[in-house]
Design a protein around this motif. Structure first.
Motif, mmCIF file in Angstrom:
data_model
loop_
_atom_site.group_PDB
_atom_site.id
_atom_site.type_symbol
_atom_site.label_atom_id
_atom_site.label_comp_id
_atom_site.label_asym_id
_atom_site.label_seq_id
_atom_site.Cartn_x
_atom_site.Cartn_y
_atom_site.Cartn_z
ATOM 1 N N ASN A 159 8.145 7.518 -20.984
ATOM 2 C CA ASN A 159 7.758 8.667 -22.147
ATOM 3 C C ASN A 159 8.891 8.836 -23.111
ATOM 4 O OD1 ASN A 159 4.941 8.683 -21.135
ATOM 5 N ND2 ASN A 159 5.496 10.351 -19.720
ATOM 6 N N GLY A 160 9.863 7.850 -23.021
ATOM 7 C CA GLY A 160 10.962 8.157 -24.079
ATOM 8 C C GLY A 160 12.122 8.736 -23.197
ATOM 9 N N VAL A 161 11.828 8.876 -22.119
ATOM 10 C CA VAL A 161 13.179 9.327 -21.260
ATOM 11 C C VAL A 161 13.594 8.457 -20.218
ATOM 12 C CG1 VAL A 161 13.814 11.336 -19.489
ATOM 13 C CG2 VAL A 161 12.115 11.929 -21.378
ATOM 14 N N ARG A 162 14.785 8.185 -20.262
ATOM 15 C CA ARG A 162 15.481 7.290 -19.403
ATOM 16 C C ARG A 162 15.255 7.888 -17.655
ATOM 17 N NH1 ARG A 162 22.143 5.707 -19.517
ATOM 18 N NH2 ARG A 162 21.928 4.197 -17.953
ATOM 19 N N THR A 163 14.792 6.990 -17.067
ATOM 20 C CA THR A 163 14.616 7.359 -15.693
ATOM 21 C C THR A 163 14.991 6.185 -14.839
ATOM 22 O OG1 THR A 163 12.295 8.250 -16.730
ATOM 23 C CG2 THR A 163 12.435 8.048 -14.123
ATOM 24 N N ASN A 164 15.779 6.526 -13.799
ATOM 25 C CA ASN A 164 16.582 5.660 -12.913
ATOM 26 C C ASN A 164 16.101 5.992 -11.425
ATOM 27 O OD1 ASN A 164 17.884 7.903 -12.407
ATOM 28 N ND2 ASN A 164 20.181 7.056 -13.016
ATOM 29 N N ILE A 165 14.922 6.728 -11.222
ATOM 30 C CA ILE A 165 14.458 6.833 -9.682
ATOM 31 C C ILE A 165 13.307 5.722 -9.513
ATOM 32 C CG2 ILE A 165 13.628 8.549 -8.063
ATOM 33 C CD1 ILE A 165 14.960 10.560 -10.024
ATOM 34 N N PRO A 166 13.640 4.818 -8.762
ATOM 35 C CA PRO A 166 12.457 3.665 -8.443
ATOM 36 C C PRO A 166 11.048 4.514 -7.903
ATOM 37 C CG PRO A 166 14.569 2.861 -7.662
ATOM 38 C CD PRO A 166 14.810 4.385 -8.040
ATOM 39 N N SER A 167 11.445 5.582 -6.961
ATOM 40 C CA SER A 167 10.137 6.084 -6.435
ATOM 41 C C SER A 167 9.509 6.994 -7.433
ATOM 42 C CB SER A 167 10.487 7.022 -5.288
ATOM 43 O OG SER A 167 11.589 7.932 -5.390
ATOM 44 N N PHE A 168 9.904 7.205 -8.609
ATOM 45 C CA PHE A 168 9.268 8.105 -9.463
ATOM 46 C C PHE A 168 7.845 7.849 -9.643
ATOM 47 C CE2 PHE A 168 7.719 9.209 -13.743
ATOM 48 C CZ PHE A 168 8.061 10.212 -14.096
ATOM 49 N N LEU A 198 7.355 3.844 -9.866
ATOM 50 C CA LEU A 198 7.806 3.162 -10.966
ATOM 51 C C LEU A 198 8.427 1.665 -10.679
ATOM 52 C CD1 LEU A 198 8.749 3.353 -13.945
ATOM 53 C CD2 LEU A 198 10.886 4.284 -13.248
ATOM 54 N N ASP A 199 8.902 1.609 -9.871
ATOM 55 C CA ASP A 199 9.421 0.169 -9.571
ATOM 56 C C ASP A 199 8.595 -0.815 -9.277
ATOM 57 O OD1 ASP A 199 8.932 1.303 -7.021
ATOM 58 O OD2 ASP A 199 10.550 0.449 -6.100
ATOM 59 N N ALA A 200 7.277 -0.157 -8.724
ATOM 60 C CA ALA A 200 5.907 -1.037 -8.432
ATOM 61 C C ALA A 200 5.201 -1.234 -9.925
ATOM 62 C CB ALA A 200 4.955 -0.530 -7.787
ATOM 63 N N VAL A 201 5.215 -0.478 -10.784
ATOM 64 C CA VAL A 201 4.748 -0.527 -12.156
ATOM 65 C C VAL A 201 5.570 -1.616 -12.903
ATOM 66 C CG1 VAL A 201 3.870 0.468 -14.256
ATOM 67 C CG2 VAL A 201 3.340 1.677 -12.016
ATOM 68 N N PHE A 225 12.152 -6.264 -5.701
ATOM 69 C CA PHE A 225 13.601 -5.923 -5.270
ATOM 70 C C PHE A 225 14.338 -5.835 -6.672
ATOM 71 C CE2 PHE A 225 11.818 -8.023 -1.597
ATOM 72 C CZ PHE A 225 12.394 -7.334 -0.511
ATOM 73 N N ALA A 226 14.083 -6.828 -7.452
ATOM 74 C CA ALA A 226 14.694 -6.734 -8.947
ATOM 75 C C ALA A 226 14.074 -5.320 -9.535
ATOM 76 C CB ALA A 226 14.534 -7.967 -9.575
ATOM 77 N N ALA A 227 12.882 -5.030 -9.341
ATOM 78 C CA ALA A 227 12.478 -3.924 -9.982
ATOM 79 C C ALA A 227 13.194 -2.736 -9.720
ATOM 80 C CB ALA A 227 11.063 -3.646 -10.004
ATOM 81 N N ARG A 228 13.470 -2.543 -8.469
ATOM 82 C CA ARG A 228 14.315 -1.376 -8.018
ATOM 83 C C ARG A 228 15.480 -1.162 -8.586
ATOM 84 N NH1 ARG A 228 15.055 -1.069 -1.691
ATOM 85 N NH2 ARG A 228 12.692 -0.395 -1.886
ATOM 86 N N GLN A 229 16.134 -2.518 -8.671
ATOM 87 C CA GLN A 229 17.598 -2.403 -9.189
ATOM 88 C C GLN A 229 17.566 -2.152 -10.718
ATOM 89 O OE1 GLN A 229 20.044 -6.289 -8.771
ATOM 90 N NE2 GLN A 229 21.380 -5.168 -7.629
ATOM 91 N N PHE A 230 16.480 -2.757 -11.310
ATOM 92 C CA PHE A 230 16.468 -2.469 -12.823
ATOM 93 C C PHE A 230 16.199 -1.226 -13.212
ATOM 94 C CE2 PHE A 230 14.056 -3.273 -16.573
ATOM 95 C CZ PHE A 230 15.048 -4.131 -17.279
ATOM 96 N N VAL A 231 15.324 -0.454 -12.223
ATOM 97 C CA VAL A 231 15.213 1.044 -12.436
ATOM 98 C C VAL A 231 16.401 1.645 -12.265
ATOM 99 C CG1 VAL A 231 13.876 3.129 -11.874
ATOM 100 C CG2 VAL A 231 12.621 0.745 -12.296
ATOM 101 N N ASN A 232 17.136 1.530 -11.226
ATOM 102 C CA ASN A 232 18.281 2.274 -10.747
ATOM 103 C C ASN A 232 19.326 1.900 -11.759
ATOM 104 O OD1 ASN A 232 18.260 3.394 -8.444
ATOM 105 N ND2 ASN A 232 18.177 1.767 -7.096
ATOM 106 N N HIS A 233 19.758 0.990 -12.356
ATOM 107 C CA HIS A 233 20.614 0.776 -13.341
ATOM 108 C C HIS A 233 20.267 1.285 -14.652
ATOM 109 C CE1 HIS A 233 22.472 -2.846 -10.993
ATOM 110 N NE2 HIS A 233 22.362 -1.724 -10.387
ATOM 111 N N GLY A 234 19.103 2.107 -14.829
ATOM 112 C CA GLY A 234 18.814 2.592 -16.120
ATOM 113 C C GLY A 234 18.341 1.870 -17.207
ATOM 114 N N HIS A 235 17.532 1.066 -16.874
ATOM 115 C CA HIS A 235 17.203 -0.014 -18.162
ATOM 116 C C HIS A 235 15.693 0.346 -18.562
ATOM 117 C CE1 HIS A 235 20.429 -2.867 -17.681
ATOM 118 N NE2 HIS A 235 20.174 -2.978 -16.349
ATOM 119 N N VAL A 236 15.046 1.372 -17.713
ATOM 120 C CA VAL A 236 13.738 1.835 -18.111
ATOM 121 C C VAL A 236 13.654 3.124 -18.752
ATOM 122 C CG1 VAL A 236 11.485 2.066 -17.111
ATOM 123 C CG2 VAL A 236 12.954 0.348 -16.321
#
Length: 207
Positions: free
Chosen positions: A124-133, A96-99, A110-121
């Protein structure tokens, strides 16, 4: 900020290349490795040295992910039928962080990982905070409404230093993206030469 975020340019110097093609990389000014012996003439690397460097470079490119996570990607790739190196690249690009990075929603991996971690993404309509998803083709990645006006996002979308690859479909107005297909190695827009075949050799000779 994490230590990894602060150290992103040290990775460039450690592996001896500007691996993300960033104009601010210190390697653009000091094209040698860090440390008191960094400017010494480099000796020819052994096969092991070349394999190790290929691993460090590819692992560093994806945000210097942990060795455990990186090895897990190799193990999954090796269990599938087909070219292990190609499959490994596909799995890394499905993170997910790569996409999020490929879609230009953020300026760095690096910003992508943090961005996902902080719940900004959302996926499919579901909040996902796992960069490796693992993102599947057709999944819709969307920036949450309250995060769309973040300076980080607006800056990234305006960057001219990298293009969005063909295997990611992005709607910059809606700030949504979709993985069209899992890419082949040749399609991935690396700024430096990557050698996933050497990474496979590194792990396969060590059990």
């Amino acid at each position: 900020m994490s230590k990894r975020t602060n150290a992103k340019y040290k990775i460039d110097r450690r592996v001896g290349e500007n691996i993300w093609g960033r104009p601010k990389s210190p390697f653009n000014r000091r094209d040698y490795k860090p440390g008191m012996h960094g400017q010494r003439r480099q000796q020819k690397q052994s096969d092991f040295g070349q394999q190790l460097m290929a691993k460090q470079k590819l692992k560093g490119y994806y945000g210097d992910i942990t060795e455990k996570q990186f090895h897990k990607v190799y193990v999954e790739a090796s269990r599938r039928k087909g070219n292990t190196a190609e499959i490994m690249i596909g799995l890394l690009e499905q993170r997910l962080d790569a996409v999020v990075y490929r879609a230009k929603f953020v300026p760095t991996i690096f910003a992508a990982r943090q961005f996902v971690n902080h719940g900004h993404v959302m996926v499919n309509g579901v909040r996902t905070n796992i960069p490796s998803f693992k993102v599947q083709p057709g999944d819709v990645i969307e920036i949450r409404e309250k995060s769309k006006n973040m300076a980080l996002v607006l800056e990234a979308l305006s960057l001219a230093e990298r293009d969005i690859p063909d295997y990611v479909d992005v709607d910059p107005k809606k700030m949504t993206a979709s993985l069209i297909r899992v890419p082949e190695f040749a399609e991935v827009p690396y700024a430096a030469q990557m050698e996933p075949n050497l990474v496979v050799e590194f792990y396969s000779t060590r059990g």
